[in-house]
Design an enzyme around this catalytic site. Structure first.
Site, PDB file in Angstrom:
ATOM      1  N   ARG A 128       9.589   6.037  -3.142  1.00  0.00           N
ATOM      2  CA  ARG A 128       9.913   6.998  -4.203  1.00  0.00           C
ATOM      3  C   ARG A 128      11.350   7.472  -4.124  1.00  0.00           C
ATOM      4  O   ARG A 128      11.843   7.738  -3.029  1.00  0.00           O
ATOM      5  CB  ARG A 128       9.031   8.247  -4.068  1.00  0.00           C
ATOM      6  CG  ARG A 128       7.576   8.002  -4.238  1.00  0.00           C
ATOM      7  CD  ARG A 128       6.870   9.316  -4.553  1.00  0.00           C
ATOM      8  NE  ARG A 128       5.437   9.090  -4.466  1.00  0.00           N
ATOM      9  CZ  ARG A 128       4.700   9.438  -3.423  1.00  0.00           C
ATOM     10  NH1 ARG A 128       5.241  10.057  -2.402  1.00  0.00           N
ATOM     11  NH2 ARG A 128       3.409   9.175  -3.423  1.00  0.00           N
ATOM     12  N   GLU A 182      -3.966   6.386  19.099  1.00  0.00           N
ATOM     13  CA  GLU A 182      -4.656   5.222  18.537  1.00  0.00           C
ATOM     14  C   GLU A 182      -3.960   3.941  19.003  1.00  0.00           C
ATOM     15  O   GLU A 182      -2.756   3.792  18.834  1.00  0.00           O
ATOM     16  CB  GLU A 182      -4.592   5.355  17.011  1.00  0.00           C
ATOM     17  CG  GLU A 182      -5.381   4.322  16.266  1.00  0.00           C
ATOM     18  CD  GLU A 182      -5.434   4.633  14.769  1.00  0.00           C
ATOM     19  OE1 GLU A 182      -5.503   5.818  14.376  1.00  0.00           O
ATOM     20  OE2 GLU A 182      -5.390   3.665  13.990  1.00  0.00           O
ATOM     21  N   TYR A 216      -9.684  -5.270   3.016  1.00  0.00           N
ATOM     22  CA  TYR A 216      -9.051  -4.041   3.497  1.00  0.00           C
ATOM     23  C   TYR A 216      -9.246  -2.956   2.436  1.00  0.00           C
ATOM     24  O   TYR A 216      -8.321  -2.549   1.760  1.00  0.00           O
ATOM     25  CB  TYR A 216      -7.563  -4.340   3.734  1.00  0.00           C
ATOM     26  CG  TYR A 216      -6.740  -3.275   4.416  1.00  0.00           C
ATOM     27  CD1 TYR A 216      -7.281  -2.097   4.899  1.00  0.00           C
ATOM     28  CD2 TYR A 216      -5.365  -3.464   4.570  1.00  0.00           C
ATOM     29  CE1 TYR A 216      -6.483  -1.143   5.526  1.00  0.00           C
ATOM     30  CE2 TYR A 216      -4.563  -2.530   5.185  1.00  0.00           C
ATOM     31  CZ  TYR A 216      -5.124  -1.369   5.658  1.00  0.00           C
ATOM     32  OH  TYR A 216      -4.326  -0.427   6.260  1.00  0.00           O
ATOM     33  N   ARG A 266      -9.014  -6.757  13.400  1.00  0.00           N
ATOM     34  CA  ARG A 266      -8.297  -5.916  14.345  1.00  0.00           C
ATOM     35  C   ARG A 266      -9.237  -4.789  14.730  1.00  0.00           C
ATOM     36  O   ARG A 266     -10.005  -4.261  13.904  1.00  0.00           O
ATOM     37  CB  ARG A 266      -7.037  -5.320  13.708  1.00  0.00           C
ATOM     38  CG  ARG A 266      -5.967  -6.323  13.467  1.00  0.00           C
ATOM     39  CD  ARG A 266      -5.448  -6.959  14.725  1.00  0.00           C
ATOM     40  NE  ARG A 266      -4.590  -6.071  15.496  1.00  0.00           N
ATOM     41  CZ  ARG A 266      -4.116  -6.366  16.702  1.00  0.00           C
ATOM     42  NH1 ARG A 266      -4.449  -7.520  17.284  1.00  0.00           N
ATOM     43  NH2 ARG A 266      -3.343  -5.530  17.341  1.00  0.00           N
ATOM     44  N   ARG A 293       0.826  -1.206   0.000  1.00  0.00           N
ATOM     45  CA  ARG A 293       0.000   0.000   0.000  1.00  0.00           C
ATOM     46  C   ARG A 293       0.861   1.258   0.000  1.00  0.00           C
ATOM     47  O   ARG A 293       0.411   2.321  -0.387  1.00  0.00           O
ATOM     48  CB  ARG A 293      -0.871   0.049   1.267  1.00  0.00           C
ATOM     49  CG  ARG A 293      -1.986  -0.954   1.325  1.00  0.00           C
ATOM     50  CD  ARG A 293      -2.567  -1.035   2.733  1.00  0.00           C
ATOM     51  NE  ARG A 293      -3.113   0.220   3.240  1.00  0.00           N
ATOM     52  CZ  ARG A 293      -4.338   0.660   3.008  1.00  0.00           C
ATOM     53  NH1 ARG A 293      -5.150  -0.040   2.279  1.00  0.00           N
ATOM     54  NH2 ARG A 293      -4.758   1.813   3.523  1.00  0.00           N
ATOM     55  N   ARG A 337      -0.269   5.503  16.517  1.00  0.00           N
ATOM     56  CA  ARG A 337      -0.096   6.851  15.967  1.00  0.00           C
ATOM     57  C   ARG A 337      -0.898   7.850  16.778  1.00  0.00           C
ATOM     58  O   ARG A 337      -1.775   7.476  17.555  1.00  0.00           O
ATOM     59  CB  ARG A 337      -0.493   6.910  14.492  1.00  0.00           C
ATOM     60  CG  ARG A 337      -1.865   6.385  14.181  1.00  0.00           C
ATOM     61  CD  ARG A 337      -2.090   6.282  12.656  1.00  0.00           C
ATOM     62  NE  ARG A 337      -3.268   5.460  12.372  1.00  0.00           N
ATOM     63  CZ  ARG A 337      -3.588   4.977  11.188  1.00  0.00           C
ATOM     64  NH1 ARG A 337      -2.838   5.218  10.141  1.00  0.00           N
ATOM     65  NH2 ARG A 337      -4.670   4.244  11.037  1.00  0.00           N
ATOM     66  N   ASP A 365     -10.206   0.734   0.856  1.00  0.00           N
ATOM     67  CA  ASP A 365     -10.193   2.172   1.131  1.00  0.00           C
ATOM     68  C   ASP A 365     -11.548   2.750   0.733  1.00  0.00           C
ATOM     69  O   ASP A 365     -12.323   2.104   0.028  1.00  0.00           O
ATOM     70  CB  ASP A 365      -9.084   2.845   0.321  1.00  0.00           C
ATOM     71  CG  ASP A 365      -7.703   2.516   0.861  1.00  0.00           C
ATOM     72  OD1 ASP A 365      -7.582   2.275   2.075  1.00  0.00           O
ATOM     73  OD2 ASP A 365      -6.741   2.498   0.065  1.00  0.00           O
TER      74      ASP A 365
END
Ligand code: UDP
Length: 373
Positions: A175, A305, A353, A248, A171, A279, A355
């Protein structure tokens, strides 16, 4: 006579969009949700002028122009670009993995130097990567794996990286440029005014009953409609007859802080193993720290979180798409395919999963398929 054509279980993105599409085609629908709020896990609540993402950060991004054109009918989007920061024991790194990250990690200044280092480190993986650990090392090398991936991933999934599927780490872009944009997406942003308002517009004029649990009133509710659209967990729908799918869950510790700036960014990932949270989200930065009139907000709200293993009674957030669970899901899917009276959708309904943009695409594809008949 049944009063409704469709009973839609779940007022999240999938349910709301399917309801909209059905209504636009003259169908009579009833949307129910066991919560007291609409919008599923994209629900936002305004506190102290800040749209708080109550069920975790949602940053809309897509390459699908059809999805973008569709969703922007219901909200205007701001120019937010996700560029999370990783905090590894006080060292800060840019995400996703890019030249800023490589420079901080190794002191390299050119793409050639970064490529050479990664090439050297990935040599330890022979052949096709078999799990998340091998995939990560083969993408960015061991140093980055150890500092920025291993701890975070094991906290998020509660499983060893060797036991997790490789696709999860794919995911994230890698770069060789100085580009901190987390997503490779043509379109990205946060709906101005919050996700709840956006879903309210999608559901405009549609009957919604909140605090209505399908599983508690199955027979009565089924009697109301010809067909069901179910966006809850598929294993729960079938009474867990083949066994329980694993998820989860996430819990949030929200804090209102009486100062304008806590961490200077919407998302900071804690990538070490020892920090108990994965996070911290500082919600105001999704909207540049301003209220709707463009004034600077004096306070801030943060959410720590924590990732936990789901157990019955908890909110499921992430399907665990490992082999064991995927093959269990396949058994439920077989039942679902044979069941012509119910359509499954959403992350929980299809155990993927997904988006937000994939959910939107799936919802209108499903509607097109359904109404083409
Ligand atoms: N990930 C990581 N380190 C990070 C952020 C992400 O290793 O700092 C990996 C991790 O394996 C995680 C996956 O990337 O499960 C996807 O993370 P993301 O934050 O995109 O997931 P979200 O919770 O936002 O869907």
């Amino acid at each position: 006579m049944k009063k409704y054509d469709y009973l839609i279980v779940g007022a999240g993105l999938f349910g709301a969009i399917f309801a909209r599409e059905a209504t636009n085609r003259g169908k009579k629908v009833l949307v129910i949700d066991k919560r007291s709020t609409i919008a599923g896990n994209v629900y936002t609540e305004k506190i102290e002028g800040i749209n708080v993402h109550k069920y975790g950060a949602h940053i809309f991004h897509t390459n699908n122009k059809k999805v973008w054109n569709y969703i922007t009918q219901f909200a205007e989007f701001n120019r937010f670009t996700n560029s999370p920061v990783a905090n590894y024991k006080g060292e800060l790194y840019s995400l996703p993995f890019n030249m800023y990250t490589f420079n901080k990690m190794w002191g390299v200044v050119s793409p050639d130097e970064a490529i050479a280092l990664i090439e050297k480190q990935r040599k330890e993986i022979k052949g096709e990567p078999q799990n998340l650990e091998e995939q990560a090392i083969s993408l960015v090398g061991r140093d980055i794996y150890e500092k920025l991936i291993k701890g975070y991933t094991e906290k998020q999934w509660g499983r060893d990286c060797k036991e997790l599927p490789a696709f999860i780490i794919k995911r994230l872009p890698v770069r060789m440029t100085f580009d901190n944009n987390y997503f490779n997406a043509l379109y990205q942003g946060i709906p101005i005014g919050g996700y709840t308002k956006m879903v309210e517009r999608i559901l405009d004029g549609i009957e919604v009953r909140l605090e209505t649990n399908y599983l508690d009133n199955k027979e009565e509710l089924c009697g109301l409609a010809h067909k069901i659209v179910y966006t809850g967990p598929i294993d729960e729908y079938y009474d867990f007859k083949f066994g329980v799918l694993e998820y989860r869950s996430v819990s949030f510790e929200n804090e209102l802080i009486d100062k304008p700036n806590y961490q200077g960014n919407a998302a900071v990932n804690y990538t070490d193993r020892e920090t108990p949270w994965t996070r911290i989200i500082e919600h105001k930065w999704f909207e540049f720290g301003k209220d709707e009139e463009g004034n600077d907000l004096p306070k801030t709200i943060i959410s720590r979180e924590y990732s936990t293993e789901w157990k019955p009674g908890d909110e499921p957030y992430y399907p665990v798409n490992d082999e064991k669970n995927n093959s269990l899901y396949a058994k439920y899917k077989e039942l679902a395919d044979a069941d012509k009276n119910v359509i499954f959708g959403g992350r929980l309904g299809v155990y993927k999963y997904y988006d937000m943009d994939q959910i939107i695409a799936a919802a209108f594809d499903e509607a097109e398929k359904e109404f083409a008949l």
